[in-house]
Write a protein that holds these residues in place. Sequence first.
Motif: not given
Length: 243
Positions: A202-213
Motif C-alpha cells: 500500500r502507498k503509505y506502507v511503501r512511503y514509510y518503509k525506508d524510515f522504519v528501516l
Amino acid sequence: MTGVENQAGRHQEVGHKSLLQSDALYQYILETSVYPREPEAMKELRQVTANHPWNIMTTSADEGQFLNMLLKLINAKNTMEIGVYTGYSLLATALALPEDGKILAMDINRENYELGLPIIQKAGVAHKIDFREGPALPVLDQMLQDGKHNGSFDFIFVDADKDNYINYHKRLIDLVRIGGLIGYDNTLWNGAVVAPPDAPLRKYVRYYKDFVLELNKALAADPRIEICQLPVGDGITLCRRIS
C-alpha cells in the motif's frame, strides 16, 4: 464474545495489527488471554475506535495489555506518549500508573483524542494526562532547552509520524532516565521491512518503509541503549537507556 466485540477483533485483524501467520491463532490469543482480562474502559474505547474510519491507527488489544503490564513491572510514574489517536494505549498507560502518575501526551489531532476522552474520564484517570495538541518536536526541544526534564521520564511510547522517529530518538534519549524505557511502535511495519522492492505494498506502507528501516538500523547501533524488538502488534522495539 459479543457481536460488537467480535467486530472490534475483526477490525484489528483487517488492520494487520499482528504479524502472526494465522489469523485463527491471533484470534485465539485475543479471546483466551486478552479480552477476558481487558479492563471495561479499554474494551469500550476499543469498540468505539473500531468504528472510526482510521481504526488501523489504533494500538492492538494485545499490545495494550503488554504495555499495561510492562509499566507496572518497571514501576513507571512519569511517562510520555507521542501519538495518541483515540487514546487506547494512553488509557492502558494511565490505568497502570499510580494515582499520582503523570503522562505527557502529544498529538496533532485533538478531535481524535476527544473521542476517547469521555471514556478515560469515566475510568477516573484523566487527571494523570497532560494532553498537548500539535507537533511534538518543538515541545521536546523546549524541554531540553529548559534542562529540568533531562533524565526525568521512566517510559516513553512513540506511535506517530514514522519519518520523524529518528528525530524523536535524538531528543528522547536525553529525556528518559538511565534504566528507563523508550518504546517505538510499528518497527516491523506490516512485514514490509523484509518485503522485496517490487512487492505490492500500500502507498503509505511503501512511503514509510525506508524510515522504519533507518530507525531499526540506528537503534541496533546505538551504544547508549539495550534493545529488544518484539513481534507484538505491528512490532515494538523497547530501548533501555544504559548511558
